[in-house]
Enzyme design. Structure first.
Site, PDB file in Angstrom:
ATOM      1  N   CYS A   1      53.771  46.353  69.933  1.00 34.05           N
ATOM      2  CA  CYS A   1      54.588  45.480  70.782  1.00 34.05           C
ATOM      3  C   CYS A   1      55.198  46.315  71.904  1.00 34.05           C
ATOM      4  O   CYS A   1      55.090  47.541  71.931  1.00 34.05           O
ATOM      5  CB  CYS A   1      55.687  44.812  69.953  1.00 34.05           C
TER       6      CYS A   1
ATOM      7  N   HIS B   1      56.300  53.727  62.123  1.00 35.62           N
ATOM      8  CA  HIS B   1      55.553  54.036  60.909  1.00 35.62           C
ATOM      9  C   HIS B   1      54.053  53.994  61.204  1.00 35.62           C
ATOM     10  O   HIS B   1      53.334  53.079  60.830  1.00 35.62           O
ATOM     11  CB  HIS B   1      55.918  53.052  59.801  1.00 35.62           C
TER      12      HIS B   1
ATOM     13  N   CYS C   1      64.621  49.903  69.936  1.00 35.23           N
ATOM     14  CA  CYS C   1      64.040  48.677  70.488  1.00 35.23           C
ATOM     15  C   CYS C   1      65.126  47.692  70.902  1.00 35.23           C
ATOM     16  O   CYS C   1      66.133  47.522  70.208  1.00 35.23           O
ATOM     17  CB  CYS C   1      63.123  48.051  69.443  1.00 35.23           C
TER      18      CYS C   1
ATOM     19  N   HIS D   1      65.331  50.698  54.343  1.00 36.69           N
ATOM     20  CA  HIS D   1      64.594  50.885  55.593  1.00 36.69           C
ATOM     21  C   HIS D   1      65.535  51.384  56.692  1.00 36.69           C
ATOM     22  O   HIS D   1      66.690  50.959  56.785  1.00 36.69           O
ATOM     23  CB  HIS D   1      63.954  49.564  56.014  1.00 36.69           C
TER      24      HIS D   1
ATOM     25  N   GLU E   1      65.731  50.779  59.849  1.00 38.11           N
ATOM     26  CA  GLU E   1      66.300  49.760  60.739  1.00 38.11           C
ATOM     27  C   GLU E   1      67.436  49.008  60.068  1.00 38.11           C
ATOM     28  O   GLU E   1      68.499  48.793  60.680  1.00 38.11           O
ATOM     29  CB  GLU E   1      65.217  48.775  61.190  1.00 38.11           C
TER      30      GLU E   1
ATOM     31  N   THR F   1      64.002  43.080  61.884  1.00 40.78           N
ATOM     32  CA  THR F   1      63.130  42.371  62.824  1.00 40.78           C
ATOM     33  C   THR F   1      61.682  42.241  62.368  1.00 40.78           C
ATOM     34  O   THR F   1      60.957  41.386  62.870  1.00 40.78           O
ATOM     35  CB  THR F   1      63.144  43.062  64.207  1.00 40.78           C
TER      36      THR F   1
ATOM     37  N   CYS G   1      62.449  38.800  66.101  1.00 39.15           N
ATOM     38  CA  CYS G   1      61.783  39.473  67.219  1.00 39.15           C
ATOM     39  C   CYS G   1      60.597  38.616  67.669  1.00 39.15           C
ATOM     40  O   CYS G   1      59.766  38.214  66.849  1.00 39.15           O
ATOM     41  CB  CYS G   1      61.313  40.849  66.756  1.00 39.15           C
TER      42      CYS G   1
END
Length: 259
Positions: free
Chosen positions: A12, A42, A104, A132, A134, A202, A240
């Site tokens: 993306c 990742h 992001c 994770h 994020e 996201t 997202c």
């Protein structure tokens, strides 16, 4: 052999931007040590290429965050597309090193939402993986306000445990044990499930994130009434768009098998 490609696939915009910034950073600072706070994304190929360029990738964060003990003021540290926690960011600022932030924009939007929940006294209920990078960074945004709290649910099954507790069917000790690694310090379900704002990692399944928000909202309404829900529950679409497009494309691909 028939090969079918999804309508949307590949990196993306946010990931392309993060990777490009990482490559540019190595070229811009050829004579400095460059560290990367975990993996930029990742993707073994991309991270392998960065290692080949001399970028030192720090191990995943532990319970207290990243280990920046090797970093000096003259070094450069790249933050990944997932972002880093408030604590990690403040530590880097205190070190005085150059920080290249590739977080992001879609992740930043979720952070703003979670921050607003904490500001207004809502617990951030986050659909994601508590370990994770994020989600850890997102959850840390509640620290911007005293008393800010979060709770991370992995899937609809865990969300229903939250709903059961809201509706008076949960066991306090069992609940705290279940979410011991997925809640903020001092989390008290009897206090912190009274006002809830929903957010998400996201990259989670978008349909499930939306369904979890609705399920929790309905539980609050069943327990306390529609007016209470309106005043004490918030759920905004923090999905997202790129994630949504790719998930939709895979679903369409599966619905249209080859002849």
């Amino acid at each position: 052999v028939t090969v079918q490609l999804a309508r949307e696939f590949g990196f993306c915009y946010g990931v392309e931007r993060a990777v490009d910034y990482a490559y540019q950073t190595r070229r811009k600072f050829p004579d400095r040590r460059v560290f990367l706070a975990g993996e930029i994304i990742h993707n073994p190929h991309v991270n392998g290429r960065l290692r080949d360029m001399g970028v030192v990738i720090l191990p995943p964060p532990g319970p207290t965050g990243f280990d920046f003990s090797e970093v000096r003021a003259e070094d450069v540290v790249i933050l990944p597309a997932f972002g880093v926690s408030i604590t990690d960011f403040e530590e880097l600022r205190a070190l005085g090193c150059v920080v290249v932030d590739t977080t992001c924009g879609s992740v930043l939007n979720v952070w703003k939402r979670v921050e607003s929940y904490a500001r207004d006294g809502y617990t951030a209920l986050i659909h994601g993986k508590h370990y994770h990078e994020e989600t850890r960074a997102t959850a840390s945004q509640v620290q911007r306000y005293p008393g800010g709290q979060f709770l991370v649910v992995r899937d609809m099954g865990e969300a229903r445990l939250v709903c059961d507790y809201i509706e008076g069917r949960g066991d306090r000790e069992a609940f705290l044990a279940k979410f011991a690694h997925a809640a903020g310090p001092g989390f008290d379900p009897d206090v912190h499930l009274r006002r809830i704002g929903v957010a998400n990692q996201t990259t989670m399944l978008a349909r499930e994130s939306l369904a979890i928000g609705e399920e929790v909202g309905q539980a609050m309404e069943r327990a306390h009434g529609a007016e209470y829900r309106a005043a004490n529950f918030r759920s905004f679409d923090t999905i997202c768009s790129a994630t949504q497009e790719r998930q939709d494309a895979v679903r369409e691909l599966l619905q249209d098998p080859p002849d």
